[in-house]
Design an enzyme around this catalytic site. Sequence first.
Site, PDB file in Angstrom:
ATOM      1  N   LYS A   5       0.858  -1.178   0.000  1.00 35.01           N
ATOM      2  CA  LYS A   5       0.000   0.000   0.000  1.00 35.01           C
ATOM      3  C   LYS A   5       0.893   1.228   0.000  1.00 35.01           C
ATOM      4  CE  LYS A   5      -3.635   2.386   2.462  1.00 35.01           C
ATOM      5  NZ  LYS A   5      -4.651   2.305   3.510  1.00 35.01           N
ATOM      6  N   LYS A  21      -2.096  -1.568  -3.928  1.00 32.97           N
ATOM      7  CA  LYS A  21      -2.962  -0.397  -3.898  1.00 32.97           C
ATOM      8  C   LYS A  21      -2.135   0.869  -3.958  1.00 32.97           C
ATOM      9  CE  LYS A  21      -6.052   1.796  -0.691  1.00 32.97           C
ATOM     10  NZ  LYS A  21      -6.569   1.814   0.637  1.00 32.97           N
TER      11      LYS A  21
HETATM   12  C1  PBG Z   1      -7.613   3.288   5.547  1.00 33.84           C
HETATM   13  C2  PBG Z   1      -7.814   3.144   4.091  1.00 33.84           C
HETATM   14  C3  PBG Z   1      -7.580   4.110   3.078  1.00 33.84           C
HETATM   15  C4  PBG Z   1      -8.051   3.549   1.884  1.00 33.84           C
HETATM   16  C5  PBG Z   1      -8.507   2.275   2.183  1.00 33.84           C
HETATM   17  N1  PBG Z   1      -8.335   2.028   3.540  1.00 33.84           N
HETATM   18  C6  PBG Z   1      -7.077   5.498   3.154  1.00 33.84           C
HETATM   19  C7  PBG Z   1      -5.716   5.780   3.622  1.00 33.84           C
HETATM   20  O1  PBG Z   1      -4.884   4.904   3.833  1.00 33.84           O
HETATM   21  O2  PBG Z   1      -5.471   6.964   3.858  1.00 33.84           O
HETATM   22  C8  PBG Z   1      -8.069   4.246   0.553  1.00 33.84           C
HETATM   23  C9  PBG Z   1      -9.145   3.788  -0.398  1.00 33.84           C
HETATM   24  C10 PBG Z   1      -9.421   4.698  -1.542  1.00 33.84           C
HETATM   25  O3  PBG Z   1      -8.800   5.762  -1.738  1.00 33.84           O
HETATM   26  O4  PBG Z   1     -10.312   4.332  -2.313  1.00 33.84           O
HETATM   27  N2  PBG Z   1      -6.422   2.859   6.063  1.00 33.84           N
END
Ligand code: PBG
Length: 340
Positions: A207, A260
Amino acid sequence: MSIRILPNPLGAFPAVRGRRMRQSASLRAMTTEHHLHPAMFVAPLFVVEGKEVRDPIPSMPGYYRFSTDLLKEEITSLYALGIRSVLLFVKVPEELKDNQGKEAINPEGLMQRSIRLVKEIQPEMCVMTDVALDPYSVYGHDGVVEGGEIINDETVEILSRMALSHAQAGADVVAPSDMMDGRISAIRKTLEAEDFIHTGIMAYSAKYASCFYGPFRDALDSAPGFGDKKTYQMNPANIREAVREAQLDEQEGADIVMVKPGMPYLDVVRAVRESVSVPVSVYQVSGEYAMIKAAAQSGWLNEEQAMMESLLAFRRAGADLIATYFAREAAAFLSQTDLS
Ligand code: PBG
C-alpha cells in the site's frame, strides 16, 4: 510468460498477419486472452449512522454513504448482479474518535452492526472489513500516535482485537490496511486462538503513500490531522520492497495479498503475482474512480469504455480480485453485453 521473437519477423509476412484474427467479433471473442466476471469484483461500501441516509460524496460522483437501513437494497441488488463480496468502511462520529481505537472494538459499533446486518440480508455475500485505526483516530492516522509518531507494536495489538471483533460479528475476511509491521501474524494468531480458524485475511501488502486516496478521506472524514503517512505506507518509487512486503505477508498467513492503488501500479501487480502463490487483489482507489468520472463528466472520455479498459488492465497485469467503486456499473455492463 515468455514471448518468442522470430529471428526475422519481417520475413514472416504475409504468412503472418496480426490482423487476421481481428476480422470479426467472433474471432476477437475466440482469441480474447483475459476476461472479467462480476465475482472478481469487490464492492467497497461506506456506512454511516442515521436513517434513510443516502449521502452523495462530492469527489466521488455517483457514489454514496449509506445508513444501515438502506443496506438491504444495496446488498440485494449487488448480489443479483453477481457480485459476491463487499468491503465495509464506516464513518465514525467525531465524539467517538480517540487515540486508542476504543470504538473500533465496540461489539455494538457501526462496523460490527453492519457486518451482522449484511450477513443477515445475504449470508452468501462475503463480508470483508477494513482494519485500521484512521476512521477512529482523532489524528486521522492508522495507528496510535505518541510524540508525533505512529507506534507500531501497540497499534498491532489493537488491530488484532479489532480484527477479532469483526470476526465475532461475522466477517468472512478481515483486511488490514494499516501497513504496520507484523500485523498479519498477530491477527492470524489471535483468530486461531479464538477459534476463528476460517476467517480469512486480505493483507494490504503493498500500500503506497498515494495522493489518489484523497476522495476516500473526504468520504470518511479521515485525512491525517498532521503530517502524512509516509512512515508506514510505501514509497511510490519502490517495487522490490512491494515484493518483499507481499512475500512476508504470505509467510505470516495472509490468504490474499493486495496492491494499492491500481492503475499507476500495474507493474507492481505483475511483480507480486509472480512472487506469491496466494490470490492477488488490486484496489482501484477513490482518486482513480474520480479521474475517470471527472473526465467523463466533461465529455472527454467515454465512461463505460474507460471503466472496462481499466478493469481489464488489472486482469492482464495478473490480478485475481479487483476492489473497485465501478463494481456495480461494471457488473451491470457485463450482464448486458453479448458477442456482437
Ligand atoms: C484506511 C484506508 C484508506 C483507503 C482504504 N483504507 C485510506 C488511507 O490509507 O489513507 C483508501 C481507499 C481509496 O482511496 O479508495 N487505512
